[in-house]
Scaffold this motif. Structure first.
Motif, PDB file in Angstrom:
ATOM      1  N   GLY A   9      21.934  50.975  17.000  1.00 45.57           N
ATOM      2  CA  GLY A   9      22.136  49.809  16.970  1.00 45.57           C
ATOM      3  C   GLY A   9      20.937  49.546  15.449  1.00 45.57           C
ATOM      4  N   GLY A  10      21.144  48.140  14.317  1.00 49.39           N
ATOM      5  CA  GLY A  10      20.115  49.148  13.262  1.00 49.39           C
ATOM      6  C   GLY A  10      20.787  48.178  11.606  1.00 49.39           C
ATOM      7  N   SER A  11      20.079  47.872  10.936  1.00 48.81           N
ATOM      8  CA  SER A  11      20.067  48.007   9.676  1.00 48.81           C
ATOM      9  C   SER A  11      20.628  48.429   8.733  1.00 48.81           C
ATOM     10  N   VAL A  12      21.692  48.779   8.047  1.00 47.44           N
ATOM     11  CA  VAL A  12      22.246  49.106   7.556  1.00 47.44           C
ATOM     12  C   VAL A  12      22.832  48.761   6.130  1.00 47.44           C
ATOM     13  N   GLN A  13      22.988  48.917   5.146  1.00 44.21           N
ATOM     14  CA  GLN A  13      23.702  48.920   3.727  1.00 44.21           C
ATOM     15  C   GLN A  13      24.906  48.737   3.501  1.00 44.21           C
ATOM     16  N   ALA A  14      25.504  47.603   3.109  1.00 44.34           N
ATOM     17  CA  ALA A  14      27.247  47.374   2.999  1.00 44.34           C
ATOM     18  C   ALA A  14      27.783  49.093   2.466  1.00 44.34           C
ATOM     19  N   GLY A  15      28.901  49.091   2.974  1.00 46.02           N
ATOM     20  CA  GLY A  15      28.958  50.423   2.784  1.00 46.02           C
ATOM     21  C   GLY A  15      28.761  51.446   3.688  1.00 46.02           C
ATOM     22  N   GLY A  16      27.759  51.592   4.357  1.00 40.48           N
ATOM     23  CA  GLY A  16      26.842  52.413   5.299  1.00 40.48           C
ATOM     24  C   GLY A  16      27.780  52.958   6.543  1.00 40.48           C
ATOM     25  N   SER A  17      27.154  53.322   7.564  1.00 40.40           N
ATOM     26  CA  SER A  17      28.119  53.556   8.959  1.00 40.40           C
ATOM     27  C   SER A  17      26.796  54.030   9.807  1.00 40.40           C
TER      28      SER A  17
END
Length: 121
Positions: A9-17
């Motif tokens: 898990g983690g933090s990602v921007q919209a559109g990422g994977s």
């Protein structure tokens, strides 16, 4: 010793994977799956996979997420693509010993501690 441990898990921007992993020990499951829960919301079944590698997905993730397991069926994965802010939740690995993958949360006997996924817009 029975144990389910999620990671990835983690933090990602919209559109990422992101790719989530679950290491299982002490089980001989018929089904493994991923569930998620956002604050103030019901826990939601995301995807399941049975001993024959047959899969099922929630409508909200079908086409974007892929569930898989290794040959020994002691590692579970969730490849998440085209992530959206509404995917933000705590994601849980779960095991059911039922002969068919159940829909009801109560029919899943074992759960991991969860891994947080946060998708920003």
């Amino acid at each position: 010793q029975a144990q389910l441990v999620e990671s990835g898990g983690g933090s990602v921007q919209a559109g990422g994977s992101l790719r989530l992993s679950c290491a299982a020990s002490g089980y001989s499951p018929y089904c493994m799956g991923w569930w998620r829960q956002a604050p103030g919301k019901e826990r939601e079944r995301v995807a399941t996979i049975n001993v024959k590698d047959m899969t099922s997905y929630a409508d909200s993730v079908r086409g974007r997420f892929t569930i898989s397991q290794d040959n020994a069926k002691d590692n579970l994965y969730l490849q998440m693509r085209t992530l959206k802010p509404e995917d933000t939740a705590m994601y849980y690995c779960a095991v059911s010993v039922w002969p068919q993958c159940p829909d009801s949360q109560a029919a899943w006997q074992y759960w991991g501690q969860g891994t947080q996924v946060t998708v920003s817009s």
